[in-house]
Motif scaffolding. Structure first.
Motif, mmCIF file in Angstrom:
data_model
loop_
_atom_site.group_PDB
_atom_site.id
_atom_site.type_symbol
_atom_site.label_atom_id
_atom_site.label_comp_id
_atom_site.label_asym_id
_atom_site.label_seq_id
_atom_site.Cartn_x
_atom_site.Cartn_y
_atom_site.Cartn_z
ATOM 1 N N LEU A 65 0.854 -1.186 0.000
ATOM 2 C CA LEU A 65 0.000 0.000 0.000
ATOM 3 C C LEU A 65 0.891 1.238 0.000
ATOM 4 C CD1 LEU A 65 -2.722 -1.127 2.564
ATOM 5 C CD2 LEU A 65 -2.800 -1.238 0.061
ATOM 6 N N SER A 66 0.831 1.989 -1.067
ATOM 7 C CA SER A 66 1.732 3.117 -1.307
ATOM 8 C C SER A 66 1.135 4.427 -0.789
ATOM 9 C CB SER A 66 1.989 3.238 -2.816
ATOM 10 O OG SER A 66 2.636 4.441 -3.130
ATOM 11 N N SER A 67 2.034 5.353 -0.444
ATOM 12 C CA SER A 67 1.608 6.716 -0.100
ATOM 13 C C SER A 67 1.615 7.643 -1.306
ATOM 14 C CB SER A 67 2.540 7.291 0.981
ATOM 15 O OG SER A 67 2.438 6.549 2.169
ATOM 16 N N ASP A 68 2.170 7.171 -2.418
ATOM 17 C CA ASP A 68 2.341 7.992 -3.611
ATOM 18 C C ASP A 68 1.073 7.951 -4.458
ATOM 19 O OD1 ASP A 68 3.111 9.216 -5.997
ATOM 20 O OD2 ASP A 68 5.122 8.359 -5.946
ATOM 21 N N VAL A 69 0.421 9.099 -4.602
ATOM 22 C CA VAL A 69 -0.838 9.160 -5.330
ATOM 23 C C VAL A 69 -0.677 8.753 -6.792
ATOM 24 C CG1 VAL A 69 -0.636 11.591 -5.981
ATOM 25 C CG2 VAL A 69 -2.900 10.599 -5.627
ATOM 26 N N ARG A 70 0.555 8.765 -7.301
ATOM 27 C CA ARG A 70 0.768 8.323 -8.680
ATOM 28 C C ARG A 70 0.546 6.831 -8.851
ATOM 29 N NH1 ARG A 70 6.165 11.941 -8.983
ATOM 30 N NH2 ARG A 70 6.227 11.071 -6.871
ATOM 31 N N ASP A 71 0.437 6.100 -7.749
ATOM 32 C CA ASP A 71 0.103 4.677 -7.817
ATOM 33 C C ASP A 71 -1.401 4.440 -7.882
ATOM 34 O OD1 ASP A 71 2.675 3.452 -7.806
ATOM 35 O OD2 ASP A 71 2.886 3.924 -5.686
ATOM 36 N N MET A 86 7.419 14.076 2.262
ATOM 37 C CA MET A 86 7.419 12.809 3.014
ATOM 38 C C MET A 86 6.056 12.142 3.031
ATOM 39 S SD MET A 86 9.626 13.641 6.426
ATOM 40 C CE MET A 86 8.572 15.017 6.885
ATOM 41 N N LEU A 87 5.012 12.959 3.122
ATOM 42 C CA LEU A 87 3.666 12.417 3.270
ATOM 43 C C LEU A 87 3.249 11.597 2.064
ATOM 44 C CD1 LEU A 87 1.520 12.735 5.521
ATOM 45 C CD2 LEU A 87 0.472 14.527 4.127
ATOM 46 N N ARG A 88 3.764 11.958 0.884
ATOM 47 C CA ARG A 88 3.334 11.323 -0.364
ATOM 48 C C ARG A 88 4.409 10.433 -0.976
ATOM 49 N NH1 ARG A 88 -1.403 13.828 -2.153
ATOM 50 N NH2 ARG A 88 -1.827 15.877 -1.278
ATOM 51 N N SER A 89 5.468 10.144 -0.226
ATOM 52 C CA SER A 89 6.561 9.345 -0.790
ATOM 53 C C SER A 89 6.728 8.034 -0.031
ATOM 54 C CB SER A 89 7.874 10.143 -0.749
ATOM 55 O OG SER A 89 8.250 10.434 0.579
ATOM 56 N N ASP A 90 7.432 7.112 -0.666
ATOM 57 C CA ASP A 90 7.745 5.806 -0.085
ATOM 58 C C ASP A 90 9.262 5.637 -0.072
ATOM 59 O OD1 ASP A 90 5.011 4.832 0.217
ATOM 60 O OD2 ASP A 90 4.945 4.764 -1.969
ATOM 61 N N PRO A 91 9.775 4.623 0.644
ATOM 62 C CA PRO A 91 11.221 4.374 0.613
ATOM 63 C C PRO A 91 11.678 4.087 -0.820
ATOM 64 C CG PRO A 91 10.182 3.167 2.405
ATOM 65 C CD PRO A 91 9.069 3.725 1.578
ATOM 66 N N PRO A 92 12.916 4.504 -1.159
ATOM 67 C CA PRO A 92 13.925 5.102 -0.274
ATOM 68 C C PRO A 92 13.810 6.609 -0.102
ATOM 69 C CG PRO A 92 14.876 4.750 -2.431
ATOM 70 C CD PRO A 92 13.476 4.198 -2.507
ATOM 71 N N ASP A 93 13.008 7.290 -0.947
ATOM 72 C CA ASP A 93 12.920 8.747 -0.827
ATOM 73 C C ASP A 93 12.362 9.156 0.532
ATOM 74 O OD1 ASP A 93 13.987 9.300 -3.312
ATOM 75 O OD2 ASP A 93 12.048 9.326 -4.321
ATOM 76 N N HIS A 94 11.330 8.454 0.984
ATOM 77 C CA HIS A 94 10.737 8.791 2.277
ATOM 78 C C HIS A 94 11.766 8.704 3.394
ATOM 79 C CE1 HIS A 94 8.810 7.636 6.116
ATOM 80 N NE2 HIS A 94 8.001 8.620 5.806
ATOM 81 N N GLY A 139 -9.665 8.931 7.997
ATOM 82 C CA GLY A 139 -8.408 8.223 8.140
ATOM 83 C C GLY A 139 -7.366 8.582 7.104
ATOM 84 N N ILE A 140 -6.505 7.618 6.831
ATOM 85 C CA ILE A 140 -5.266 7.815 6.082
ATOM 86 C C ILE A 140 -5.349 7.072 4.756
ATOM 87 C CG2 ILE A 140 -2.770 7.444 6.160
ATOM 88 C CD1 ILE A 140 -3.239 7.267 9.329
ATOM 89 N N ALA A 141 -5.094 7.772 3.670
ATOM 90 C CA ALA A 141 -5.214 7.178 2.339
ATOM 91 C C ALA A 141 -3.931 6.479 1.914
ATOM 92 C CB ALA A 141 -5.582 8.243 1.318
ATOM 93 N N ARG A 142 -4.094 5.320 1.314
ATOM 94 C CA ARG A 142 -3.009 4.589 0.671
ATOM 95 C C ARG A 142 -3.515 4.107 -0.691
ATOM 96 N NH1 ARG A 142 -0.549 6.715 4.118
ATOM 97 N NH2 ARG A 142 0.766 5.811 5.756
ATOM 98 N N PHE A 143 -2.589 3.610 -1.529
ATOM 99 C CA PHE A 143 -2.941 3.212 -2.890
ATOM 100 C C PHE A 143 -2.302 1.858 -3.187
ATOM 101 C CE2 PHE A 143 -2.363 7.771 -2.407
ATOM 102 C CZ PHE A 143 -3.682 8.178 -2.585
ATOM 103 N N ALA A 144 -3.119 0.920 -3.641
ATOM 104 C CA ALA A 144 -2.659 -0.461 -3.828
ATOM 105 C C ALA A 144 -1.685 -0.550 -5.004
ATOM 106 C CB ALA A 144 -3.848 -1.381 -4.048
#
Length: 411
Positions: free
Chosen positions: A61-67, A89-97, A291-296
């Motif tokens: 589950l990604s934090s990046d809305v581009r997913d 940070m809020l919209r990124s995943d590792p390693p950038d996050h 709540g908190i949004a994620r993207f599959a």
């Protein structure tokens, strides 16, 4: 489980004021189901505590809305500056996050936050000094808003006098209701914000100080650990996230106590309960809702429900934090509650970096208000309180009366 999405009715004032009856029905209906959320967006909502806890740590589950497969999500961001808005940070995943979070984590350590206590206490008393003689105030505009705005501004090294501007622009970018946001309004607000942040960075480059913004500029210019877009996005995120949820915690916490006078008197009689009460405010009616949004990133299964790749997954911390399987008597505000591992600040690698600072500000502000505003009561009927319509939860204003006192009535 019904396949027809449930509409979260942000156009209805009764739901905005108290979404929890519908939240309860959603949780009872099943652990995961389809809903239509603020802005008319489709999502799969996760309503139960254990499932939410697991989902917040699921790398699928990604934090990046581009997913996300729903192109309307990107369309809600400023079209000219989309990459800048996505570089935080809020919209990124590792390693950038991981890299971005490490750059600011030192500013929010327990020791650094503890060192801020005297300044926060002084600011709190200054704000209350202005309203105590009058016997009435709007505890959002006069207290809960200016306190965290001043704190984050000083931490970053930003002129406090500019707070009205960046607060207005932030609200225009993030306020969500039943209808999609107007792209023209969002674009205009972001252009103002970007120009403002760019000028701040220029001024700090010319005259660096001992503040977080100067440190971030050093990381950009000398250490090459930030791009210019990432620097701008980081400053915007810290400005916005650094105050808005804390405003809601302070004003929302006081509103909860006014609605539960027995709990208010319990806190007044035993101030040692306040630290635990802050956790209960966060659990019972926290500043992020639902709540908190994620993207599959791929097809996933949550609680036996198949969710397709690209779907928006809303991990409903506000619903999970009233899950009776996790919290006994969850719909009762109880400032003496001991076991209170709520999800209001998230969980996993995206756990709120500013949580220690928010807790400290909430503790100081609410404690001082209880001491210095005797006889505090709502100045309007409870149903006249206006609440934020979607995504972030808290009163937009909180008119109160209390027994007037002198400017030295600090308890």
């Amino acid at each position: 489980m019904s396949e027809r999405p449930v509409l979260l009715p942000y156009a209805e004032p009764a739901f905005v004021a108290d979404p929890f009856p519908l939240y309860r029905r959603l949780r009872e209906d099943g652990p995961v189901r389809r809903v239509v959320i603020a802005g008319g967006l489709d999502a799969w909502i996760v309503t139960r505590y254990e499932d939410g806890l697991e989902a917040l740590s699921d790398p699928r589950l990604s934090s990046d809305v581009r997913d996300a497969s729903d192109t309307r999500l990107l369309a809600q961001l400023p079209d000219r500056e989309r990459e800048s808005m996505l570089s935080n940070m809020l919209r990124s995943d590792p390693p950038d996050h991981t890299r971005l979070r490490r750059l600011v984590s030192k500013a929010f350590t327990a020791r650094r936050v503890a060192e801020m206590r005297p300044r926060i206490e002084a600011l709190t008393d200054q704000l209350l000094d202005k309203v105590v003689p009058a016997g009435r105030a709007d505890l959002v505009a006069d207290f809960a808003l200016p306190l965290p705005v001043t704190v984050i501004s000083e931490l970053l090294g930003v002129p406090v006098d500019d707070r009205h501007d960046f607060q207005r622009w932030t609200d225009r970018m993030i306020m969500r209701g039943a209808e999609p946001p107007d792209p023209a309004v969002v674009n205009e607000a972001w252009q103002h914000m970007r120009a403002y942040v760019t000028e701040l960075i220029r001024a700090k480059r010319a005259h660096p100080g001992d503040d977080l913004l100067s440190g971030l500029i050093t990381a950009r210019d000398e250490e090459q650990r930030l791009t210019e877009d990432e620097l701008i996005a980081m400053v915007f995120l810290l400005l916005a996230a650094g105050y808005i949820t804390t405003v809601n915690l302070i004003a929302g916490g006081i509103a909860m106590l006014l609605a539960h006078p027995g709990q208010l008197e319990l806190l007044r009689s035993d101030p040692e309960l306040l630290a635990g009460a802050i956790e209960e405010f966060l659990r019972y009616d926290g500043p992020v809702s639902p709540g908190i949004a994620r993207f599959a990133r791929e097809d996933v299964e949550i609680a036996g429900v198949a969710i397709p790749r690209g779907a928006t997954v809303l991990i409903a911390s506000a619903i999970a934090d009233r899950d009776p399987a996790r919290f006994p008597d969850p719909d009762r505000l109880d400032v003496t509650r001991q076991d209170n591992a709520h999800l209001a600040f998230g969980h996993g690698i995206h756990y709120c970096l500013g949580a220690p600072l928010a807790r400290l500000e909430g503790h100081i502000a609410i404690g001082a208000a209880l001491r210095r505003l005797p006889g505090i009561a709502l100045a309007v009927a409870p149903d006249e309180i206006r609440w934020r319509p979607g995504g972030l939860r808290g009163p937009l204003s909180l008119p109160v009366t209390f027994t007037p006192g002198g400017r030295d009535a600090k308890g």
